[in-house]
Design a protein around this motif. Sequence first.
Motif, PDB file in Angstrom:
ATOM      1  N   LEU A 286      -3.940   1.427   7.388  1.00  0.00           N
ATOM      2  CA  LEU A 286      -3.127   2.162   5.827  1.00  0.00           C
ATOM      3  C   LEU A 286      -3.296   3.936   6.032  1.00  0.00           C
ATOM      4  O   LEU A 286      -4.752   3.466   6.600  1.00  0.00           O
TER       5      LEU A 286
ATOM      6  N   TRP B 273       1.318  -1.542  -0.107  1.00  0.00           N
ATOM      7  CA  TRP B 273       0.044  -0.014   0.099  1.00  0.00           C
ATOM      8  C   TRP B 273       0.614   1.268   0.004  1.00  0.00           C
ATOM      9  O   TRP B 273       0.601   1.821  -0.670  1.00  0.00           O
TER      10      TRP B 273
ATOM     11  N   PHE C 243     -11.599  -3.751  -3.603  1.00  0.00           N
ATOM     12  CA  PHE C 243     -10.687  -2.036  -3.420  1.00  0.00           C
ATOM     13  C   PHE C 243      -9.329  -2.578  -3.587  1.00  0.00           C
ATOM     14  O   PHE C 243      -9.074  -1.384  -3.167  1.00  0.00           O
TER      15      PHE C 243
ATOM     16  N   LYS D 154       2.735   5.689 -11.241  1.00  0.00           N
ATOM     17  CA  LYS D 154       1.811   4.709 -10.826  1.00  0.00           C
ATOM     18  C   LYS D 154       1.729   4.222 -12.565  1.00  0.00           C
ATOM     19  O   LYS D 154       1.173   3.000 -12.919  1.00  0.00           O
TER      20      LYS D 154
ATOM     21  N   ARG E  58       2.458   1.302  -3.606  1.00  0.00           N
ATOM     22  CA  ARG E  58       2.173   2.229  -4.461  1.00  0.00           C
ATOM     23  C   ARG E  58       2.038   3.677  -3.854  1.00  0.00           C
ATOM     24  O   ARG E  58       1.005   4.294  -5.128  1.00  0.00           O
ATOM     25  N   ALA E  59       1.578   3.773  -2.679  1.00  0.00           N
ATOM     26  CA  ALA E  59       1.606   5.668  -3.080  1.00  0.00           C
ATOM     27  C   ALA E  59       2.500   6.827  -3.316  1.00  0.00           C
ATOM     28  O   ALA E  59       1.867   6.992  -3.386  1.00  0.00           O
TER      29      ALA E  59
ATOM     30  N   PRO F 280      -3.811   7.621   4.396  1.00  0.00           N
ATOM     31  CA  PRO F 280      -4.181   7.974   3.145  1.00  0.00           C
ATOM     32  C   PRO F 280      -3.054   8.336   2.190  1.00  0.00           C
ATOM     33  O   PRO F 280      -2.028   8.809   2.578  1.00  0.00           O
ATOM     34  N   PHE F 281      -3.553   7.583   0.638  1.00  0.00           N
ATOM     35  CA  PHE F 281      -2.225   7.837  -0.051  1.00  0.00           C
ATOM     36  C   PHE F 281      -1.959   9.466   0.220  1.00  0.00           C
ATOM     37  O   PHE F 281      -0.297   9.617   0.220  1.00  0.00           O
TER      38      PHE F 281
ATOM     39  N   GLN G  29      -9.471  -0.015  -7.470  1.00  0.00           N
ATOM     40  CA  GLN G  29     -10.010   1.108  -6.647  1.00  0.00           C
ATOM     41  C   GLN G  29      -8.776   1.782  -6.182  1.00  0.00           C
ATOM     42  O   GLN G  29      -7.695   3.233  -6.870  1.00  0.00           O
ATOM     43  N   SER G  30      -7.522   1.288  -5.098  1.00  0.00           N
ATOM     44  CA  SER G  30      -6.401   1.396  -5.325  1.00  0.00           C
ATOM     45  C   SER G  30      -4.759   1.137  -5.873  1.00  0.00           C
ATOM     46  O   SER G  30      -3.736   2.032  -5.725  1.00  0.00           O
TER      47      SER G  30
END
Length: 313
Positions: free
Chosen positions: A296, A37, A67, A45, A40-41, A298-299, A70-71
Amino acid sequence: MTELGVAAVGECMLELSGGESGNWRMGHAGDTFNTLWTLRALTPKTIPADYVSAFGDDPFSADQKAFFAQSGIGTAASPVIAGRRPGLYAITLDGAERSFTYWRADSAARCLADDPASLGKSLQNRKLVYFSGITLAILEPPARRTLIEALRQARKADSRIAFDPNYRPRLWASSQEARAANDAALAVTDIALPTFPDEQQLYGDADPRETTARLARAGVRECIVKNGSEPTVLAGGGEMATVSACRVTHPVDTTGAGDSFNGAYLAARLAGDAPQDAVRRAHRVAAAVIQVHGALAPFDMLCKAFENEAEEN
């Protein structure tokens, strides 16, 4: 041409948190997923990110995969196992410190290495593959060997392999079994991200420097030893250094702090940062994570902490 991706291998569970007055929140978390997670943040991308596991055929598994999507996280060639479902855990807090209760006997992720062909396909074309001691612990011994061999093949194809031993005694039949599994994992590891109290408990290391020396003897080229609020010790290329952690006066929830540190460190290294700079950025991200509930963050919060540290350097 598609850019090489990153992958994490393990078990993402359903997370119940914030159970005040019986009002629980459900989320998705697990040590390797928490790290992915953060990765990825903090990575472009254009770099594909996949969670490599096995999933059930139930509604909760479908929700979990939705989920992920979507992330911006895929599942590569991870199989779907009929009759299986995600594991579940609940977090209870004493101040900011947490304890966990688990229900995972029929977790689909326990089957993640049952199909060697699917596993090998999931690990193809990766610049980085991450896994943990918990990944190893949920597998039966033959499946552990299958996973180690798949990682060995990925490494031969120029993937960098990162490993956090993340020792959890109750997941292992014995400390001897855990040491044997970890030692096999270290033989295919390029970057080790252990936590000192875990290493002290499992191997009897006297201090973080002894941990780095032992991992160097195992052939690990880059070692970062986390130690809570104490300085992190890093070693590689014949050099050793310490980097102080960020102090947080009033932490809210320490869940996922080490996992987010790992993700931020790996993201910084993929971006070309030197190890000491990567540790500084990782400490800032971990400090941000323990100021929110759940594993987790927030990004945008992760990105702000990561970028602020870069500006200060």
